[in-house]
Design a protein around this motif. Structure first.
Motif, PDB file in Angstrom:
ATOM      1  N   ALA A  57       0.831  -1.210   0.000  1.00  0.00           N
ATOM      2  CA  ALA A  57       0.000   0.000   0.000  1.00  0.00           C
ATOM      3  C   ALA A  57       0.864   1.258   0.000  1.00  0.00           C
ATOM      4  O   ALA A  57       0.540   2.258  -0.653  1.00  0.00           O
ATOM      5  CB  ALA A  57      -0.925  -0.017   1.218  1.00  0.00           C
ATOM      6  N   ILE A  58       1.986   1.207   0.717  1.00  0.00           N
ATOM      7  CA  ILE A  58       2.903   2.361   0.726  1.00  0.00           C
ATOM      8  C   ILE A  58       3.483   2.583  -0.666  1.00  0.00           C
ATOM      9  O   ILE A  58       3.566   3.712  -1.156  1.00  0.00           O
ATOM     10  CB  ILE A  58       4.015   2.148   1.769  1.00  0.00           C
ATOM     11  CG1 ILE A  58       3.416   2.189   3.183  1.00  0.00           C
ATOM     12  CG2 ILE A  58       5.107   3.193   1.610  1.00  0.00           C
ATOM     13  CD1 ILE A  58       4.403   1.858   4.280  1.00  0.00           C
ATOM     14  N   HIS A  59       3.908   1.487  -1.303  1.00  0.00           N
ATOM     15  CA  HIS A  59       4.431   1.604  -2.672  1.00  0.00           C
ATOM     16  C   HIS A  59       3.382   2.214  -3.602  1.00  0.00           C
ATOM     17  O   HIS A  59       3.699   3.086  -4.427  1.00  0.00           O
ATOM     18  CB  HIS A  59       4.857   0.232  -3.190  1.00  0.00           C
ATOM     19  CG  HIS A  59       6.201  -0.210  -2.691  1.00  0.00           C
ATOM     20  ND1 HIS A  59       7.364   0.476  -2.992  1.00  0.00           N
ATOM     21  CD2 HIS A  59       6.569  -1.273  -1.937  1.00  0.00           C
ATOM     22  CE1 HIS A  59       8.389  -0.140  -2.425  1.00  0.00           C
ATOM     23  NE2 HIS A  59       7.940  -1.204  -1.781  1.00  0.00           N
ATOM     24  N   ALA A  60       2.149   1.760  -3.474  1.00  0.00           N
ATOM     25  CA  ALA A  60       1.084   2.289  -4.337  1.00  0.00           C
ATOM     26  C   ALA A  60       0.859   3.772  -4.076  1.00  0.00           C
ATOM     27  O   ALA A  60       0.688   4.568  -5.004  1.00  0.00           O
ATOM     28  CB  ALA A  60      -0.210   1.498  -4.116  1.00  0.00           C
ATOM     29  N   PHE A  61       0.861   4.160  -2.805  1.00  0.00           N
ATOM     30  CA  PHE A  61       0.676   5.581  -2.485  1.00  0.00           C
ATOM     31  C   PHE A  61       1.816   6.431  -3.034  1.00  0.00           C
ATOM     32  O   PHE A  61       1.585   7.512  -3.591  1.00  0.00           O
ATOM     33  CB  PHE A  61       0.580   5.757  -0.970  1.00  0.00           C
ATOM     34  CG  PHE A  61       0.574   7.208  -0.539  1.00  0.00           C
ATOM     35  CD1 PHE A  61      -0.577   7.972  -0.643  1.00  0.00           C
ATOM     36  CD2 PHE A  61       1.728   7.812  -0.054  1.00  0.00           C
ATOM     37  CE1 PHE A  61      -0.589   9.300  -0.260  1.00  0.00           C
ATOM     38  CE2 PHE A  61       1.727   9.139   0.317  1.00  0.00           C
ATOM     39  CZ  PHE A  61       0.561   9.892   0.228  1.00  0.00           C
ATOM     40  N   LEU A  62       3.051   5.940  -2.895  1.00  0.00           N
ATOM     41  CA  LEU A  62       4.199   6.700  -3.383  1.00  0.00           C
ATOM     42  C   LEU A  62       4.172   6.838  -4.891  1.00  0.00           C
ATOM     43  O   LEU A  62       4.572   7.878  -5.437  1.00  0.00           O
ATOM     44  CB  LEU A  62       5.507   6.032  -2.936  1.00  0.00           C
ATOM     45  CG  LEU A  62       5.779   6.050  -1.424  1.00  0.00           C
ATOM     46  CD1 LEU A  62       7.061   5.307  -1.112  1.00  0.00           C
ATOM     47  CD2 LEU A  62       5.858   7.485  -0.912  1.00  0.00           C
ATOM     48  N   ARG A  63       3.684   5.785  -5.583  1.00  0.00           N
ATOM     49  CA  ARG A  63       3.569   5.902  -7.041  1.00  0.00           C
ATOM     50  C   ARG A  63       2.542   6.970  -7.414  1.00  0.00           C
ATOM     51  O   ARG A  63       2.752   7.757  -8.344  1.00  0.00           O
ATOM     52  CB  ARG A  63       3.186   4.550  -7.644  1.00  0.00           C
ATOM     53  CG  ARG A  63       4.333   3.548  -7.701  1.00  0.00           C
ATOM     54  CD  ARG A  63       3.984   2.376  -8.607  1.00  0.00           C
ATOM     55  NE  ARG A  63       2.864   1.610  -8.095  1.00  0.00           N
ATOM     56  CZ  ARG A  63       2.995   0.560  -7.269  1.00  0.00           C
ATOM     57  NH1 ARG A  63       4.190   0.170  -6.898  1.00  0.00           N
ATOM     58  NH2 ARG A  63       1.925  -0.094  -6.849  1.00  0.00           N
ATOM     59  N   ARG A  64       1.417   7.004  -6.719  1.00  0.00           N
ATOM     60  CA  ARG A  64       0.411   8.031  -7.009  1.00  0.00           C
ATOM     61  C   ARG A  64       0.916   9.409  -6.634  1.00  0.00           C
ATOM     62  O   ARG A  64       0.639  10.388  -7.318  1.00  0.00           O
ATOM     63  CB  ARG A  64      -0.885   7.730  -6.231  1.00  0.00           C
ATOM     64  CG  ARG A  64      -1.602   6.471  -6.672  1.00  0.00           C
ATOM     65  CD  ARG A  64      -3.018   6.447  -6.130  1.00  0.00           C
ATOM     66  NE  ARG A  64      -3.077   6.594  -4.691  1.00  0.00           N
ATOM     67  CZ  ARG A  64      -3.018   5.576  -3.827  1.00  0.00           C
ATOM     68  NH1 ARG A  64      -2.892   4.346  -4.281  1.00  0.00           N
ATOM     69  NH2 ARG A  64      -3.085   5.786  -2.523  1.00  0.00           N
TER      70      ARG A  64
END
Length: 932
Positions: A923-930
């Motif tokens: 979820a952190i990776h996904a947030f950082l990508r966004r």
């Protein structure tokens, strides 16, 4: 006696001998019927027929052999051994009178295998009857040839002692080359072996280059190697089809493809050659004009290759020849530019393309009929391309050597930059420490009763210290930009509000000088854009401050325009002192100003514009200046900024964020908040810093104890509980990070506030990751100190509001589960990552939240609970840290699991915990990508 002998001959005897001689002459007459223009075929191994041609043009291609035999229109022209008529759509007939006293078999060779149609007729001159007829061409299957050879070869049965006429009917949509040779069979076999050896050597070179450079590409993954490999493959395809070798060996039954393969191969050679040149020379960076030309050539060759199957053959052949003739000249030009730009490997590139240019020029000129065909012009392409590809391979090898050298230099430069950055960070800490003393003492003195002159002196001390702090911040910003550590935010912001804030910052200075400040912001322009508002504000503040500083009278105007969708242009124009062209050239250099005297006259480090230029480049933009001495200056900034019109979904988030920041930031007024009765531990090794902080807190009513290092802090907390701890980071014996980790392991729950001069975002993230709750950067002002104390310390009658405190329970309480009475914690309804709640805890600071998330990934991306891999004490310390840290991140499910496992170690929950940890990291990776 001699006379007697002569007189003894009688008359009848004399006439008899004469009669015998005449009869012998009559009997021998057929052996001497050759005409004066007949080409005598004797015992020569090879006889070139070209110089003896007689030509007849058949524009419509309707003439038959019978009409040709009786025609008187043949013209004898000597066009050399390999006559070339260029791109001619007519059918041509060629006649060669032959005479062979011995007769026998000869082989007629046409060494140009791309002819569409060849008809050979050997006609007895006396009777007019054909003695031999055959036909061939590259539009017919290879097996229909009289002799299976890559060139056109015909067996001619020459009669002994008879004159014959050799007729050739030739037709071709490409370049029409008519050279022929008459061979002795044995000599032809020897010559074929030699030419096959030469072609084998040529294609062997290509294969070796493919294998060698292919292995290098697999190892290095360097793009120029890929384009070079495609270039070599395309060249091999074109050459193999053009020489007839691939027709004979690979596609003997597909003549249509064989004719097309030549055009496709050479056009693809040009396409990949142009792309290779662009990547090899890096023309996009060093020579934009050459890059555009090479890109245009790539498009041209790609278009010719694409339309070749549907275009007329003559157009394909002519267009390919012309393009192939012109392109190497532009490649040579790009090589010259690359050499001038300091690309060392460009020398081999330049020589290679020059050789190919000569080869293609000779071949193209021969195809166009501009130069006669010879061994050099016939094989110029093979010779030139072989040498070119060898040299290009050398160029690639030299390029790798050069890249390794540059990589080593870059690594050394990075190491130097890193060392410099560490030095500057360390010096920042060392400089900020005495600055804390200066500013703090000045603020303490100003809070007391002072005479007017004394107050003026102290205010001057405070102003000078703040000016020194600004210089220090400039140096740190420049260091971060230079080290590549500065990352821009991409979030919605209100441009109009940003400009209003900037104008407010420079308004006082402008009013003191009597300057007029103007803003030209068109009503039609959007307000909300995506970008980094803080860095844009920094750039505009610098430009406007400079404009005010260097303008003695008049006005300063800020104009905002949108030159293109997704772009913003901001112009700062003044009526100031202006600059000369030489001064403008030095303007953006670090530690430099237009005039060396201006540093003393106007102040400053000369870093502002250098930093602004780097920031604008990071925004995919550019900064320019136009100026004349005495006429003022105009600085223009153009950046990438995507507009967010109303209803796009961005504006409400901006407003919500602004409302949250305004609501969550405590306001400090003249009187500090009520803190009396709370206990506080001040951990600070520097005596001056302790005195300042104690001076700030003297009348606060706090119960304060001090410690000089982390170990003393541990001892103090072991003996007594404190409501809050102020922890310096850099201390002897034990630093603040280690002390905080140990305090959390001991069960200390009090908020710990980091006191540090490290201003980088990663340092803040490191503090929070160690278990600290907040971060105060030195020099510390009384306002910031009381603000953060007001957040974390409240009296009993004050309402407790959400504050960014990493406690054992988040804002929304998460109840731990008794593992004796429940199979699994109740996780339903809890998100893996509640970004909104986490941002609320961090005061809406998105940049800080991102930095903490990144630090969490560094620390815990590979973290797993394993019964056999960790000791119980170590596991408990880690779970205790994760209880508070996961709450700060908004990872509520992970927090519940950590709290449950911390209360009672239960191995059956390890897989659930590990799965949730992986889900949080994802979820952190996904947030950082966004976020990016």
């Amino acid at each position: 006696m001699h006379q007697g002998s002569l007189s003894s001959l009688t008359a009848p005897s004399y006439f008899g001998e004469l009669t015998v001689i005449m009869l012998l002459l009559l009997l021998s007459w057929p052996l001497s019927e050759a005409r004066a223009d007949d080409l005598s075929v004797a015992a020569e191994e090879r006889l070139v027929l070209g110089p003896h041609y007689q030509y007849l043009e058949d524009p419509d291609g309707t003439l038959e052999l019978d009409a040709i035999i009786s025609s008187e229109r043949f013209q004898a022209l000597d066009l050399g051994g390999d006559p070339n008529l260029g791109y001619d759509s007519s059918v041509w007939w060629v006649k060669v009178p032959l005479f062979s006293g011995q007769g026998g078999k000869r082989l007629l060779e046409l060494p140009f295998p791309t002819l569409d149609e060849v008809r050979v007729s050997l006609v007895d001159r006396a009777s007019g009857l054909p003695l031999y007829q055959a036909s061939a061409g590259d539009l017919r299957p290879f097996t229909e040839r009289p002799i299976e050879h890559r060139n056109f070869v015909f067996p001619l049965p020459l009669p002994a002692g008879k004159s014959v006429d050799l007729y050739l009917r030739l037709e071709n949509q490409g370049s029409l080359t008519l050279g022929t040779q008459l061979w002795q069979p044995e000599a032809f076999q020897r010559q074929t072996a030699k030419s096959d050896l030469a072609l084998g050597l040529y294609f062997g070179i290509l294969l070796a280059l493919l294998a060698y450079n292919g292995l290098l590409y697999l190892s290095l993954r360097d793009p120029p190697y890929l384009w070079y490999l495609l270039f070599v493959v395309s060249m091999a395809l074109g050459q193999g089809a053009w020489t007839g070798l691939f027709f004979a060996q690979l596609w003997p039954q597909w003549p249509a493809w064989g004719n097309l393969a030549t055009v496709m191969g050479f056009n693809l050679t040009g396409l990949f050659g142009a792309i290779f040149s662009r990547t090899f020379l890096d023309t996009r960076r060093y020579a934009p004009w050459a890059d555009r030309i090479l890109l245009l050539w790539a498009v041209i060759f790609g278009a010719l290759a694409s339309v070749a199957p549907w275009s007329p053959p003559q157009f394909n052949a002519m267009a390919t020849s012309i393009a192939g003739l012109l392109f190497p000249a532009f490649a040579v030009g790009a090589g010259v530019q690359g050499w001038r730009n300091g690309v060392i490997s460009a020398r081999f590139f330049l020589i290679a393309w020059t050789i190919l240019l000569v080869g293609t020029a000779l071949l193209g000129a021969r195809n166009l009929g501009l130069v006669p065909t010879s061994f050099l012009t016939r094989y110029a392409m093979q010779i030139g391309s072989a040498l070119e590809m060898l040299l290009l391979s050398f160029a690639l090898a030299e390029r790798i050597t050069e890249l390794r050298r540059l990589a080593a230099q870059a690594a050394e430069a990075r190491a130097e930059t890193e060392t410099k950055s560490r030095f500057l960070a360390h010096m920042s800490h060392e400089v900020r420490t005495p600055m804390t003393g200066i500013l703090g003492m000045a603020q303490l003195v100003l809070r007391g009763p002072l005479e007017a002159q004394q107050r003026n002196y102290v205010q001057m001390i405070e102003t000078s210290a703040e000016s020194l702090l600004g210089i220090l911040n400039d140096i740190l910003d420049f260091s971060k930009v230079e080290a590549g550590k500065l990352q821009l935010e991409r979030a919605p912001f209100d441009l109009r509000s940003l400009i209003e804030r900037v104008m407010q910052l420079v308004e006082v200075a402008a009013q003191e000088k009597g300057l007029t400040l103007l803003v030209d912001y068109p009503d039609a322009l959007e307000r909300i854009y995506l970008g980094d508002n803080l860095r844009l504000m920094q750039v505009l503040t610098n430009l406007l401050s400079n404009a005010v500083k260097f303008t003695p009278a008049g006005e300063v105007c800020l104009r905002v325009r949108q030159p293109a969708p997704g772009r913003l242009r901001l112009e700062v124009q003044d009526t100031g002192i202006g600059m000369t062209p030489d001064e403008q050239g030095r303007l953006f250099a670090a530690f430099s100003q237009a005039d060396t005297s201006t540093t003393r006259r106007y102040g400053g480090t000369g870093l502002g514009l250098a930093i602004s230029q780097q920031l604008i480049r990071l925004m995919d933009g550019r900064i320019e200046v136009t100026s004349e001495p005495g006429q003022g200056s105009c600085f223009s900034v153009e950046i990438e900024a995507v507009a967010c019109p109303p209803g796009s979904g961005h504006e409400p988030r901006v407003q919500a964020a602004a409302q949250w920041v305004a609501k969550s930031q405590p306001q400090f007024h003249e009187q500090p908040p009520a803190l009396a009765g709370h206990s506080l531990l001040l951990v600070e090794d520097n005596l001056i810093n302790r005195e300042i902080l104690l001076g700030f807190l003297r009348n606060s009513g706090l119960l304060i104890e001090t410690a000089d290092n982390g170990q003393q802090a541990l001892d103090s907390c072991a003996a007594k509980a404190f409501d809050l701890i102020l922890m310096d980071v850099q201390m002897p014996i034990m630093d603040g990070y280690e002390a905080t980790r140990r305090l959390r392991a001991m069960g200390v729950k009090a908020p710990i506030i980091a006191l540090t001069a490290n201003a980088f975002a990663e340092d803040v993230a490191r503090s929070l990751a160690a278990g600290m709750n907040a971060h105060l950067s030195k020099p510390i002002s009384a306002q910031n100190l009381f603000a953060i104390l007001g957040q974390y310390l409240r009296t009993a009658d004050e309402p407790v509001t959400a504050a960014p405190v990493a406690q054992d329970r988040p804002v929304t309480p998460a109840v731990p589960i008794d593992v004796e009475t429940a199979e699994l914690p109740q996780l339903e309804g809890l998100p893996s990552l509640d970004v909104e709640a986490a941002l609320a805890l961090m005061g809406g600071n998105t940049e800080l939240y991102v930095a903490v998330l990144k630090q969490f990934l560094v620390e815990y991306a590979d973290f797993n609970l394993d019964q056999d891999a960790q000791e119980i004490s170590n596991r408990g310390q880690q779970l205790h840290t994760l209880k508070g840290l996961s709450g700060n991140l908004g990872a509520k499910r992970l927090q519940v699991l950590a709290m449950t496992l911390y209360q009672r170690d239960e191995a059956r929950l390890y897989p659930v915990f590990n799965q949730e940890m992986a889900r949080v990291c994802e979820a952190i990776h996904a947030f950082l990508r966004r976020y990016r």
